[in-house]
Enzyme design. Structure first.
Site, PDB file in Angstrom:
ATOM      1  N   GLY A  46       6.661   5.238   7.660  1.00 34.12           N
ATOM      2  CA  GLY A  46       6.503   6.504   6.950  1.00 34.12           C
ATOM      3  C   GLY A  46       5.840   6.279   5.608  1.00 34.12           C
ATOM      4  O   GLY A  46       5.947   5.188   5.032  1.00 34.12           O
ATOM      5  N   GLN A  51       3.567   7.925  -2.953  1.00 32.62           N
ATOM      6  CA  GLN A  51       3.428   6.469  -2.933  1.00 32.62           C
ATOM      7  C   GLN A  51       1.981   5.997  -3.092  1.00 32.62           C
ATOM      8  O   GLN A  51       1.745   4.836  -3.395  1.00 32.62           O
ATOM      9  CB  GLN A  51       3.990   5.895  -1.625  1.00 32.62           C
ATOM     10  N   CYS A  91      11.208   0.128   2.318  1.00 31.82           N
ATOM     11  CA  CYS A  91      10.205   1.045   1.776  1.00 31.82           C
ATOM     12  C   CYS A  91       8.950   0.256   1.441  1.00 31.82           C
ATOM     13  O   CYS A  91       9.033  -0.844   0.890  1.00 31.82           O
ATOM     14  CB  CYS A  91      10.767   1.695   0.513  1.00 31.82           C
ATOM     15  N   LEU A  92       7.790   0.819   1.746  1.00 30.98           N
ATOM     16  CA  LEU A  92       6.530   0.131   1.431  1.00 30.98           C
ATOM     17  C   LEU A  92       6.359  -0.037  -0.079  1.00 30.98           C
ATOM     18  O   LEU A  92       5.615  -0.909  -0.515  1.00 30.98           O
ATOM     19  CB  LEU A  92       5.341   0.903   2.013  1.00 30.98           C
ATOM     20  N   HIS A 133      14.226  10.073   3.575  1.00 27.34           N
ATOM     21  CA  HIS A 133      13.684   9.037   2.682  1.00 27.34           C
ATOM     22  C   HIS A 133      12.319   9.472   2.119  1.00 27.34           C
ATOM     23  O   HIS A 133      12.082   9.379   0.916  1.00 27.34           O
ATOM     24  CB  HIS A 133      13.571   7.727   3.493  1.00 27.34           C
ATOM     25  N   GLU A 134      11.461   9.977   2.997  1.00 25.25           N
ATOM     26  CA  GLU A 134      10.119  10.381   2.548  1.00 25.25           C
ATOM     27  C   GLU A 134      10.179  11.637   1.676  1.00 25.25           C
ATOM     28  O   GLU A 134       9.424  11.761   0.710  1.00 25.25           O
ATOM     29  CB  GLU A 134       9.181  10.606   3.736  1.00 25.25           C
ATOM     30  N   HIS A 137      10.854  10.715  -1.811  1.00 28.30           N
ATOM     31  CA  HIS A 137       9.656  10.280  -2.546  1.00 28.30           C
ATOM     32  C   HIS A 137       8.950  11.477  -3.184  1.00 28.30           C
ATOM     33  O   HIS A 137       8.517  11.416  -4.329  1.00 28.30           O
ATOM     34  CB  HIS A 137       8.661   9.582  -1.613  1.00 28.30           C
TER      35      HIS A 137
HETATM   36 NI    NI Z   1       9.698   4.699   0.971  1.00 30.25          NI
END
Ligand code: NI
Length: 167
Positions: A46, A51, A91-92, A133-134, A137
């Site tokens: 995701g 991000q 998470c990226l 989670h997204e 962000h």
């Molecule tokens: Ni993330």
């Protein structure tokens, strides 16, 4: 298409609150394409626009092993949620770090697709985790915010050090 740079925690730009997309148009679809390419390139499941330092409510997701089940969520809103689950999240923007986070087990959302059409989605388990989670962000939150102050300080130190070593 382009691979975009992913912001890394504790970058303050990850704290920016994203604005709703007013009109889903070609530029939105281009952003979706670039975010999708960026997510696949980074082997993520995701990615939120926040991000990649674009502060619009756009999320791409793909939980499939084959990487052929792309989901696009524009202006997502949670309309129902219940239950509880704990999942080891990553998470990226927080590379190579995983920690358990408690979230709702089931959620129902409204969102727009890349054509600007509204749809409803009921999600459970990992898909529900990923959406929450997204969406965090987009609200300027990162999953490590749910951890103890002590753990957050440790992670911050680790990532600041890591960023310096790349200078
Ligand atoms: Ni993330």
């Amino acid at each position: 298409m382009a691979i975009l740079e992913i912001l890394v925690y504790p970058d303050e730009r990850l704290r920016t609150v994203a604005k709703p997309v007013e009109t889903v148009d070609e530029s939105t679809r281009q952003l979706v394409k670039d975010m999708t390419e960026t997510m696949y390139d980074a082997n993520g499941i995701g990615l939120a626009a926040t991000q990649v330092n674009i502060h619009q409510q756009v999320i791409v997701m793909d939980l499939s092993d084959e990487r052929n089940e792309l989901r696009v969520l524009i202006n997502p809103t949670v309309i129902e949620q219940d239950g509880e689950q704990v999942y080891d999240e990553g998470c990226l923007s927080v590379p190579e770090y995983y920690a358990p986070v408690k979230r709702a087990e089931n959620i129902k959302i409204n969102a727009l697709d890349e054509q600007g059409e509204i749809y409803q989605l009921e999600a459970h388990g990992l898909l529900a985790v990923c959406i929450q989670h997204e969406m965090d962000h987009l609200a300027g939150k990162v999953f490590v915010d749910y951890l103890s102050r002590l753990k957050q300080d440790r992670i911050k130190k680790k990532f600041v050090k890591r960023a310096r070593s790349f200078d």
